[in-house]
Write an enzyme that holds these catalytic residues in place. Structure first.
Site, PDB file in Angstrom:
ATOM      1  N   VAL A  68      46.473  85.175  40.010  1.00 31.71           N
ATOM      2  CA  VAL A  68      46.998  83.811  40.185  1.00 31.71           C
ATOM      3  C   VAL A  68      48.355  83.608  39.500  1.00 31.71           C
ATOM      4  O   VAL A  68      49.065  82.654  39.805  1.00 31.71           O
ATOM      5  CB  VAL A  68      46.015  82.727  39.682  1.00 31.71           C
ATOM      6  N   ASN A  94      40.008  77.412  39.734  1.00 29.89           N
ATOM      7  CA  ASN A  94      39.082  77.611  38.616  1.00 29.89           C
ATOM      8  C   ASN A  94      39.531  78.707  37.653  1.00 29.89           C
ATOM      9  O   ASN A  94      39.142  78.683  36.480  1.00 29.89           O
ATOM     10  CB  ASN A  94      37.691  77.953  39.176  1.00 29.89           C
ATOM     11  N   SER A 146      39.608  70.627  31.357  1.00 28.44           N
ATOM     12  CA  SER A 146      38.597  70.783  30.311  1.00 28.44           C
ATOM     13  C   SER A 146      38.609  69.529  29.458  1.00 28.44           C
ATOM     14  O   SER A 146      39.630  68.840  29.364  1.00 28.44           O
ATOM     15  CB  SER A 146      38.953  72.000  29.447  1.00 28.44           C
ATOM     16  N   TYR A 159      45.774  76.072  24.537  1.00 30.21           N
ATOM     17  CA  TYR A 159      44.813  75.904  25.638  1.00 30.21           C
ATOM     18  C   TYR A 159      44.779  74.437  26.083  1.00 30.21           C
ATOM     19  O   TYR A 159      44.807  74.132  27.277  1.00 30.21           O
ATOM     20  CB  TYR A 159      43.429  76.367  25.176  1.00 30.21           C
ATOM     21  N   ALA A 160      44.736  73.544  25.107  1.00 27.52           N
ATOM     22  CA  ALA A 160      44.709  72.110  25.426  1.00 27.52           C
ATOM     23  C   ALA A 160      45.950  71.711  26.221  1.00 27.52           C
ATOM     24  O   ALA A 160      45.864  70.955  27.190  1.00 27.52           O
ATOM     25  CB  ALA A 160      44.611  71.294  24.142  1.00 27.52           C
ATOM     26  N   ALA A 161      47.098  72.226  25.792  1.00 21.53           N
ATOM     27  CA  ALA A 161      48.344  71.905  26.502  1.00 21.53           C
ATOM     28  C   ALA A 161      48.279  72.370  27.952  1.00 21.53           C
ATOM     29  O   ALA A 161      48.667  71.648  28.879  1.00 21.53           O
ATOM     30  CB  ALA A 161      49.527  72.551  25.790  1.00 21.53           C
ATOM     31  N   SER A 162      47.755  73.572  28.147  1.00 24.73           N
ATOM     32  CA  SER A 162      47.693  74.106  29.517  1.00 24.73           C
ATOM     33  C   SER A 162      46.734  73.283  30.372  1.00 24.73           C
ATOM     34  O   SER A 162      46.988  73.069  31.569  1.00 24.73           O
ATOM     35  CB  SER A 162      47.275  75.582  29.494  1.00 24.73           C
ATOM     36  N   LYS A 163      45.646  72.825  29.795  1.00 22.59           N
ATOM     37  CA  LYS A 163      44.681  72.047  30.566  1.00 22.59           C
ATOM     38  C   LYS A 163      45.142  70.592  30.752  1.00 22.59           C
ATOM     39  O   LYS A 163      44.783  69.956  31.752  1.00 22.59           O
ATOM     40  CB  LYS A 163      43.310  72.089  29.873  1.00 22.59           C
ATOM     41  N   ILE A 192      30.100  74.179  28.395  1.00 23.94           N
ATOM     42  CA  ILE A 192      29.340  74.816  29.474  1.00 23.94           C
ATOM     43  C   ILE A 192      29.009  76.248  29.056  1.00 23.94           C
ATOM     44  O   ILE A 192      29.870  76.961  28.526  1.00 23.94           O
ATOM     45  CB  ILE A 192      30.170  74.847  30.786  1.00 23.94           C
TER      46      ILE A 192
END
Lengths: 251, 79
Positions: A68, A94, A146, A159-163, A192
């Protein structure tokens, strides 16, 4: 599980589909009558899995291999779906990674890796899918964010920034594509049980679950069921939404 | 119908302008009918007319009718 054939005649593409949430979505869509292209990066790695799901659900499930983060490969692969199947009705972005670190320990490559897969990958896939769906005047794009992207969690800044970027992108895309008959929504899973979370220590796991009012971690199927709603015509008047799938997590 | 006529038809239909306006000199954003929204319709029309898939860079570079012909030539559409 009973099928209501909610996706009969639909063509769907799910990225990052070899396991976890992606795999659960592929199976749910197959059960509901969709033709599903399941994506993985490693050539040949899900050939048998796709055959097995096809057999289990009497469905047309095919592997589609591309990275991707490679925009050229994405364009060719997504276009090949439209050429082969004549349309593309549902895209589920996803594919994702979670590279976590405290902010002072977040390397340049960690920041880039999170952004490349979680944000850029979703953008590349959406960019070409949108062109196909606009021509059809029909389509549903489902982007996986997320709960960390909506409220943040310490130790996950990159990770938070990307989401969060996925959410911003989705709001803009939803507004641009709504007049063309294409819907864009976001799923924001909470805790999850997947490969991403299996290595969390039991003490930490307990403290997270204590924050979930339903008292349990979510399953990939919990997310797949909401993805089904967004993919199907049950949600034909729903776009530009961020839907938490988190068991009422208090953050 | 030759490729010039097909191209003119695609521009005319996508931008909702008269065929006489479709000249090599016509440029993106030079008329109100050829804005960014119409540009996406134009791309879709050209892809359908010539059964091709344009790269993103080519969509961005398609700044005039003449430039469109140059880009389409890369996809074996000759004028």
């Amino acid at each position: 599980m009973l099928s209501s054939n909610l996706l009969a005649g639909k063509v769907a593409l799910v990225t990052g589909a070899s396991r976890g949430i992606g795999l659960a979505i592929v199976k749910r869509f197959a059960l509901e009558g969709a033709s599903v292209y399941m994506n993985s990066r490693s050539e040949g790695s899900i050939d048998e899995l796709a055959k097995q799901i096809s057999a289990d659900f009497s469905a047309d499930v095919q592997p589609l291999y591309f990275d991707v983060t490679d925009s050229n490969a994405v364009q060719k692969a997504v276009w090949s779906v439209a050429k082969k199947s004549g349309r593309l009705d549902v895209l589920v972005n996803n594919a994702g990674i979670m590279r976590d670190a405290m902010i002072a320990m977040s390397s340049d490559s960690l920041i880039r890796d999170n952004m490349a897969v979680n944000f850029e990958g979703s953008f590349y896939c959406s960019r070409i899918a949108a062109r196909i769906m606009m021509k059809q005047s029909y389509g549903s794009i489902i982007n996986l964010s997320s709960i960390i992207g909506t409220v943040g969690v310490g130790g996950h800044s990159a990770y938070a920034a990307s989401k969060s970027a996925v959410i911003g992108m989705s709001h803009a895309m939803a507004k641009e594509l709504a007049p063309k008959g294409v819907r864009v929504n976001v799923l924001a899973p909470g805790f999850i049980e997947t490969d991403l979370t299996e290595n969390i220590k039991s003490e930490r796991r307990k403290s997270v679950i204590d924050q979930i009012m339903m008292g349990r971690a979510g399953t990939p199927n919990d997310v797949a069921n909401v993805a089904l709603f967004l993919a199907s015509d049950l949600s034909q008047y729903v776009s530009n939404q961020v839907i938490g799938v988190d068991g009422c997590m208090v953050t | 119908m030759n490729n010039n006529e097909l191209l003119t038809g695609a521009f005319s239909e996508a931008l909702v302008i008269d065929k006489s306006q479709v000249t090599n000199e016509l440029q993106y954003n030079s008329i109100k009918e050829w804005d960014s929204v119409a540009h996406m319709s134009l791309v879709a029309a050209l892809e359908e007319t010539f059964d091709i898939m344009l790269d993103t860079d080519d969509i961005i570079d398609m700044s005039s009718v003449l430039k469109a012909k140059e880009i389409l030539a890369k996809y074996d559409v000759k004028f």
